[in-house]
Structure formats: C-alpha cells, structure tokens
Design a protein around this motif. Structure first.
Motif, short mmCIF file in Angstrom:
data_model
loop_
_atom_site.label_atom_id
_atom_site.label_comp_id
_atom_site.label_asym_id
_atom_site.label_seq_id
_atom_site.Cartn_x
_atom_site.Cartn_y
_atom_site.Cartn_z
N SER A 8 28.12 4.62 -15.79
CA SER A 8 28.26 3.54 -16.76
C SER A 8 27.08 2.58 -16.66
O SER A 8 26.52 2.17 -17.68
CB SER A 8 29.59 2.82 -16.53
OG SER A 8 29.78 1.83 -17.51
N SER A 56 27.83 14.19 -22.47
CA SER A 56 27.87 13.93 -23.91
C SER A 56 27.89 15.21 -24.72
O SER A 56 28.75 15.39 -25.59
CB SER A 56 26.66 13.07 -24.30
OG SER A 56 26.70 12.77 -25.67
N ARG A 89 33.22 11.45 -32.34
CA ARG A 89 32.59 11.38 -31.02
C ARG A 89 31.39 10.46 -31.05
O ARG A 89 31.17 9.66 -30.15
CB ARG A 89 32.20 12.79 -30.58
CG ARG A 89 31.48 12.86 -29.27
CD ARG A 89 32.36 12.28 -28.16
NE ARG A 89 31.69 12.31 -26.90
CZ ARG A 89 30.68 11.53 -26.55
NH1 ARG A 89 30.21 10.65 -27.38
NH2 ARG A 89 30.12 11.64 -25.36
N ASP A 92 32.78 6.88 -31.45
CA ASP A 92 33.56 6.48 -30.29
C ASP A 92 32.67 6.17 -29.09
O ASP A 92 32.92 5.24 -28.34
CB ASP A 92 34.55 7.60 -29.93
CG ASP A 92 35.39 7.28 -28.71
OD1 ASP A 92 35.90 6.15 -28.62
OD2 ASP A 92 35.56 8.18 -27.86
N ARG A 93 31.64 6.95 -28.92
CA ARG A 93 30.72 6.78 -27.79
C ARG A 93 29.28 6.73 -28.29
O ARG A 93 28.42 7.50 -27.87
CB ARG A 93 30.89 7.94 -26.80
CG ARG A 93 32.26 8.07 -26.16
CD ARG A 93 32.73 6.84 -25.40
NE ARG A 93 32.00 6.56 -24.20
CZ ARG A 93 32.44 6.83 -22.98
NH1 ARG A 93 33.60 7.39 -22.81
NH2 ARG A 93 31.71 6.53 -21.93
N LEU A 96 26.50 6.41 -25.66
CA LEU A 96 26.26 7.64 -24.92
C LEU A 96 25.51 8.64 -25.79
O LEU A 96 24.57 9.29 -25.35
CB LEU A 96 27.59 8.23 -24.44
CG LEU A 96 27.51 9.48 -23.57
CD1 LEU A 96 26.67 9.25 -22.32
CD2 LEU A 96 28.90 9.94 -23.19
#
Length: 189
Positions: A8, A56, A89, A92-93, A96
């Motif tokens: 993170s 990812s 995806r 949401d991220r 990333l």
C-alpha cells in the motif's frame, strides 16, 4: 484484494512520484518500517513494482474470465460482461491500475511475465470478438484492432477517473459496455 501495508505504501509512492521518483527509504518511512525490514519482504524496489503489477493484472484476468463464463454462449453478453468487469476493476482500484504504467521499468524477465498476463486479457477479448463474428452477432472487419481499441479505452480510465466524479463505477461500466457493443456492431435496443 487487500494490499499489505508495504505494498500500500509502495503503491502510494509510485502513484504520486513514479517508480524512479519514489525511494525505498520513503516507502519504508510511509509504512513505518526500517529499510532492512522492507528488504526482508521484497528484495528490491523493483520487487515492489513486480508485486503490484502482478496483483493488478492477475486480478483483472481472473475477473474477466469469470465475467466471460457468466455470459455463457452469447458473445454480446460475454463482451458486455468482460468490459464491465475490466471497467469496474479500473474504477475500483484506479491507483493500482495507473501504476501499471510504470511496468516499463521492470526487468526484461519481470516485464515478460507482466506482458504475458496482459496478453491473456487481450486474447480473451479477441476470442469473444471472433466468436461474435462467427456467430454473425458482431460485424467486425478487423477483430485484433477492434480488441486493442476496446482494451485501450478501458486502460485509459485510471488517467481520468476519480471516485468523487459525476459517474460512479457502475455507470462508467454500463457506458463502456455500450460503447464496446457499438464498436463490434451490436444493435442497441
């Protein structure tokens, strides 16, 4: 998919400063560990980037395959499902997904692993487009280029998407699924 505190912190540093702009010392400081402790878990700064890009891309590939399976034998539904899964995806991220742009700094061996998973996503969508053409459900002159165009629009999402924006993830996914359907010649009702 939950990131470890170290990943993170690396994600935040790479997102904010890029791979070359972020230092191992800074990442260790962000997570509250010593540099040797960070190196105990990841052998190098590249190791952090490898872990992030692999998480990812494998996550996107797994979600895309599940979405494809849910579409059964209907190419139009399969394409909509897969594009929606990729977009969800990406929204949401988004941070990333954006860090995947740093994959150009991976070693040749690590980059090849990254490229192989990315190619798996491309091959999945290409297979759907070809299946749709064979079933006369799609009208695509060049399946490979159409596939790259569909994936290119999805990959651009992290550059502009923000959670506080006007459209939420579901709305973006629905819009992109519609756009992809139009790209392959599916009649909209």
């Amino acid at each position: 998919m939950e990131l470890t505190p170290i990943l993170s912190a690396a994600l935040d540093a790479f997102y904010e400063k890029g791979f070359h702009g972020a230092s191992v010392r800074e990442i260790a400081h962000r997570v509250g560990v010593t540099v040797p402790a960070l190196y105990y878990h990841y052998e190098s700064k590249e190791g952090l980037l490898v872990a992030l890009t692999e998480l990812s891309t494998r996550d996107v590939l797994t979600r895309a395959h599940a979405a494809d399976d849910a579409g059964e034998d209907d190419p139009a539904r399969r394409l909509e499902n897969v594009v929606s899964a990729i977009v969800l995806r990406m929204t949401d991220r988004a941070r990333l997904a954006a860090v995947e742009g740093e994959a150009r700094y991976l070693s040749p061996e690590a980059y090849e692993r990254y490229r192989t998973v990315r190619k798996g996503i491309e091959n999945l969508v290409l297979g759907i487009v070809r299946d749709g053409n064979r079933a006369d459900a799609f009208d695509v002159e060049d399946p490979a280029e159409t596939t790259r165009a569909i994936l290119g629009m999805c990959q651009a999402i992290p550059r502009w998407y923000h959670t506080e924006g006007k459209l939420g993830p579901q709305a973006v996914a629905a819009k992109y699924a519609t756009i992809a359907s139009k790209m392959v010649g599916v009649e909209q009702h």
